[in-house]
Design a protein around this motif. Sequence first.
Motif, PDB file in Angstrom:
ATOM      1  N   PRO A   1     -31.259  80.239 -34.722  1.00  0.00           N
ATOM      2  CA  PRO A   1     -30.985  81.667 -34.474  1.00  0.00           C
ATOM      3  C   PRO A   1     -30.814  82.469 -35.771  1.00  0.00           C
ATOM      4  N   ILE A   2     -31.001  83.757 -35.617  1.00  0.00           N
ATOM      5  CA  ILE A   2     -30.663  84.712 -36.674  1.00  0.00           C
ATOM      6  C   ILE A   2     -29.147  84.948 -36.608  1.00  0.00           C
ATOM      7  N   LEU A   3     -28.530  85.096 -37.760  1.00  0.00           N
ATOM      8  CA  LEU A   3     -27.105  85.431 -37.774  1.00  0.00           C
ATOM      9  C   LEU A   3     -26.954  86.861 -37.248  1.00  0.00           C
ATOM     10  N   PRO A   4     -26.148  87.064 -36.207  1.00  0.00           N
ATOM     11  CA  PRO A   4     -26.057  88.401 -35.601  1.00  0.00           C
ATOM     12  C   PRO A   4     -25.801  89.501 -36.634  1.00  0.00           C
ATOM     13  N   ASP A   5     -26.471  90.596 -36.450  1.00  0.00           N
ATOM     14  CA  ASP A   5     -26.305  91.783 -37.297  1.00  0.00           C
ATOM     15  C   ASP A   5     -26.753  91.554 -38.744  1.00  0.00           C
ATOM     16  N   THR A   6     -27.577  90.557 -38.971  1.00  0.00           N
ATOM     17  CA  THR A   6     -28.094  90.319 -40.322  1.00  0.00           C
ATOM     18  C   THR A   6     -29.570  89.968 -40.236  1.00  0.00           C
ATOM     19  N   THR A   7     -30.181  89.787 -41.402  1.00  0.00           N
ATOM     20  CA  THR A   7     -31.550  89.281 -41.460  1.00  0.00           C
ATOM     21  C   THR A   7     -31.567  87.806 -41.837  1.00  0.00           C
ATOM     22  N   PHE A   8     -30.390  87.164 -41.888  1.00  0.00           N
ATOM     23  CA  PHE A   8     -30.326  85.744 -42.265  1.00  0.00           C
ATOM     24  C   PHE A   8     -30.591  84.840 -41.068  1.00  0.00           C
ATOM     25  N   ARG A   9     -31.326  83.749 -41.292  1.00  0.00           N
ATOM     26  CA  ARG A   9     -31.306  82.636 -40.343  1.00  0.00           C
ATOM     27  C   ARG A   9     -29.959  81.933 -40.466  1.00  0.00           C
ATOM     28  N   ARG A  10     -29.587  81.222 -39.410  1.00  0.00           N
ATOM     29  CA  ARG A  10     -28.364  80.409 -39.495  1.00  0.00           C
ATOM     30  C   ARG A  10     -28.580  79.161 -40.361  1.00  0.00           C
ATOM     31  N   ILE A  11     -29.828  78.723 -40.471  1.00  0.00           N
ATOM     32  CA  ILE A  11     -30.071  77.446 -41.154  1.00  0.00           C
ATOM     33  C   ILE A  11     -31.273  77.532 -42.095  1.00  0.00           C
TER      34      ILE A  11
ATOM     35  N   PHE B   1     -29.752  80.724 -53.580  1.00  0.00           N
ATOM     36  CA  PHE B   1     -30.858  80.310 -52.711  1.00  0.00           C
ATOM     37  C   PHE B   1     -31.717  81.499 -52.291  1.00  0.00           C
ATOM     38  N   ASN B   2     -31.382  82.674 -52.801  1.00  0.00           N
ATOM     39  CA  ASN B   2     -32.170  83.869 -52.528  1.00  0.00           C
ATOM     40  C   ASN B   2     -32.328  84.075 -51.028  1.00  0.00           C
ATOM     41  N   LEU B   3     -31.218  83.905 -50.303  1.00  0.00           N
ATOM     42  CA  LEU B   3     -31.305  83.908 -48.849  1.00  0.00           C
ATOM     43  C   LEU B   3     -31.646  85.282 -48.295  1.00  0.00           C
ATOM     44  N   GLY B   4     -31.256  86.321 -49.013  1.00  0.00           N
ATOM     45  CA  GLY B   4     -31.587  87.659 -48.538  1.00  0.00           C
ATOM     46  C   GLY B   4     -33.077  87.943 -48.581  1.00  0.00           C
ATOM     47  N   GLY B   5     -33.779  87.280 -49.462  1.00  0.00           N
ATOM     48  CA  GLY B   5     -35.142  87.687 -49.788  1.00  0.00           C
ATOM     49  C   GLY B   5     -36.223  87.347 -48.794  1.00  0.00           C
ATOM     50  N   ARG B   6     -36.104  86.193 -48.125  1.00  0.00           N
ATOM     51  CA  ARG B   6     -37.248  85.840 -47.289  1.00  0.00           C
ATOM     52  C   ARG B   6     -36.807  85.346 -45.922  1.00  0.00           C
ATOM     53  N   ALA B   7     -35.779  85.975 -45.355  1.00  0.00           N
ATOM     54  CA  ALA B   7     -35.243  85.491 -44.079  1.00  0.00           C
ATOM     55  C   ALA B   7     -36.269  85.654 -42.962  1.00  0.00           C
TER      56      ALA B   7
END
Lengths: 388, 388
Positions: B119-129, B382-388
């Motif tokens: 899943p996507i983390l609610p209210d974000t553009t991040f994946r959970r994993i 991990f540049n998590l914001g960049g390519r979620a």
Amino acid sequence: MASAVHRLVVDIHTHVYLPRYASLLRQRATVPRILTHQDPSGKAEERLVILNDEPAEGRPVGSQYWDRTEKLNFMNKHDIDISVVSTANPWLDFLSPNEAQGMAAELNEDLEEYCMSAPILPDTTFRRIYGFGLVPLVPGAPVSSVVNAVHQIHALPHLRGIILGTQGLGKGLDDPALDPVWDAAEKSGLVVFIHPHYGVGGEQWVTHGNGHVLPLALGFPFETATAATRLILSGVLDRFPFLRLLLAHSGGALPALSSRLASCIMHDAQVANRLKHDARYYLGKLYYDAVAYGPEELGFLSEVVARAGRYESATGSTAPADRNVGSQRMLFGTDNPFFPPANGNAERWRSVTENTEAIEAVPGWTPDSRNGVFGANAISLFNLGGRA
Amino acid sequence: MASAVHRLVVDIHTHVYLPRYASLLRQRATVPRILTHQDPSGKAEERLVILNDEPAEGRPVGSQYWDRTEKLNFMNKHDIDISVVSTANPWLDFLSPNEAQGMAAELNEDLEEYCMSAPILPDTTFRRIYGFGLVPLVPGAPVSSVVNAVHQIHALPHLRGIILGTQGLGKGLDDPALDPVWDAAEKSGLVVFIHPHYGVGGEQWVTHGNGHVLPLALGFPFETATAATRLILSGVLDRFPFLRLLLAHSGGALPALSSRLASCIMHDAQVANRLKHDARYYLGKLYYDAVAYGPEELGFLSEVVARAGRYESATGSTAPADRNVGSQRMLFGTDNPFFPPANGNAERWRSVTENTEAIEAVPGWTPDSRNGVFGANAISLFNLGGRA
């Protein structure tokens, strides 16, 4: 007594090979040994080889290892008032039980003479030199012979401790057969200095021309940490709570791994309920030299010692650890005559000034704490005032 | 984006055995393997044996190792927003080069699927994993196959790092043959997670019923420290200064021994002039999980990282190390699913809360520093914001 103004500096980690010991090493054809090496110009030079995996032909060895005048010169050069000297590794570990027993008795008498004939520190009742004695702790030795050596050392007025390695009778220091030794040491009040020699991780050392770095920088502190951990796990510190154990090189890798150790114990059904306390409690019962070469390391160690009180019971405080409390179990040392200057004629040895500068720079230590680490803690621990 | 108020918690040390990997372990008759054990009541239970010296029949293994729902349940239970998961040891170390190459390619695709369908983390553009991929780094492997795996991982959008052990091609990570791997890793920007498996000091472990404690509490951190030290000594960090190396278990024994390491290097003619900087400099170029189980350990590590700047040149500052600067290279982790509660149904795992409480309790860290260690540092590294 020393003037209250002058800070006494006591070096509790400083080694000798007494002449009798050096002779023994010269007679040997296998490690440990002292051999005579011809340098390219044909000049003869004695070299010491003490580690099995030692590269090349060991290191230069000379009068700095056995001549008391050289020890006093070194002390004077570095403003060290008092030294508590110990035979360097590998002690008597390589001898037969009979040889070790005889040599321990003779070397302890030699060391008493070396200390008692040393000068008195001016304006005090202190000798300049005290010592750690040797015990015949080798595979096959009768435990009674080790206990007898503890009694001999205790009866020699300038010997205030025992130095030993980690082999025990061949099964390590957590061998239950050693309980009478710990009992005798505890009753005597002698400080037991646990020092590495064998290293842990030898399979990692012979790589890419790294010299002695891996065995000395890692193998030694791994060995000390392992031996102390095994002592904790075996319950020696529960059975002998007044034992005065002093760990070389600031406890090696143990302090930094002690919370991990506590967690691993807690999560392992085989061990979880064996000990009276959380593993971190026992680190507050030990003593440590301050031979860690950096102020951050010393500051951290003083926190690890201080936090031990939290773990006396399950409901301990979580207040920040008081570095000044922890500093009281830390004692200045030099590891002389090892780590001589790369530039052979430096005025002061870098391996010494790294440690003195580190003690001066620890954030959060009061002047009293620094004085304690430099000397006052040793005066108290070794009871140097009492029988000079 | 997450609200500025909510603190994101990212677990960067959390393991999986994907179903394909678990099947592989079930097919094996030697360690590492998953075997089926009958308990005294006749009930079948799968058990995991991964260490050669492991006592008894290993540990229970189940869906917590391979089921993504269980990983998400664990995350939810412990308020972990995002996990960067990695295959647990021993990775592909025991396979032939051909088998390792094929398995790495397949498992990296499997892991990408495992992450991208989370899943996507609610209210974000991040994946959970997100994940760390595997490379076929085994004895006899062509280096080009390892480099190709780095390229594969870099091309998979949810894989943001590589996890590897310390064997290399059989000669350790300081093997000069691995330079193309470090070069590819550096150019990719992938985080290289160095994790122990073999332990250092195995000859010390089988003693007096100490369970897993010695290999896990000491052998693992000794191994990480040794591998990192050998990388430093071999000049890898001089040749690849932008490599993003992440050390497991807060660097193991390395931080506490780093001043001793610097001193031993300085005093050893074979090594003294080999490196561009004092050894302590390189500890400021590394990243560390915050899996050390105590606030004193974490505070100390943050000083060790921060002091590195002193050693960039011979004339560095001697100002006290700023713990907040050092905290920026430290990242929360859990080591899940290892170290489950001794009491099987605890609401929160003690092995997790020890680490969260430690981060909260480090003296001298600002709220921003704590938030950084809990998650913001990982988002950035991990540049998590960049390519979620």
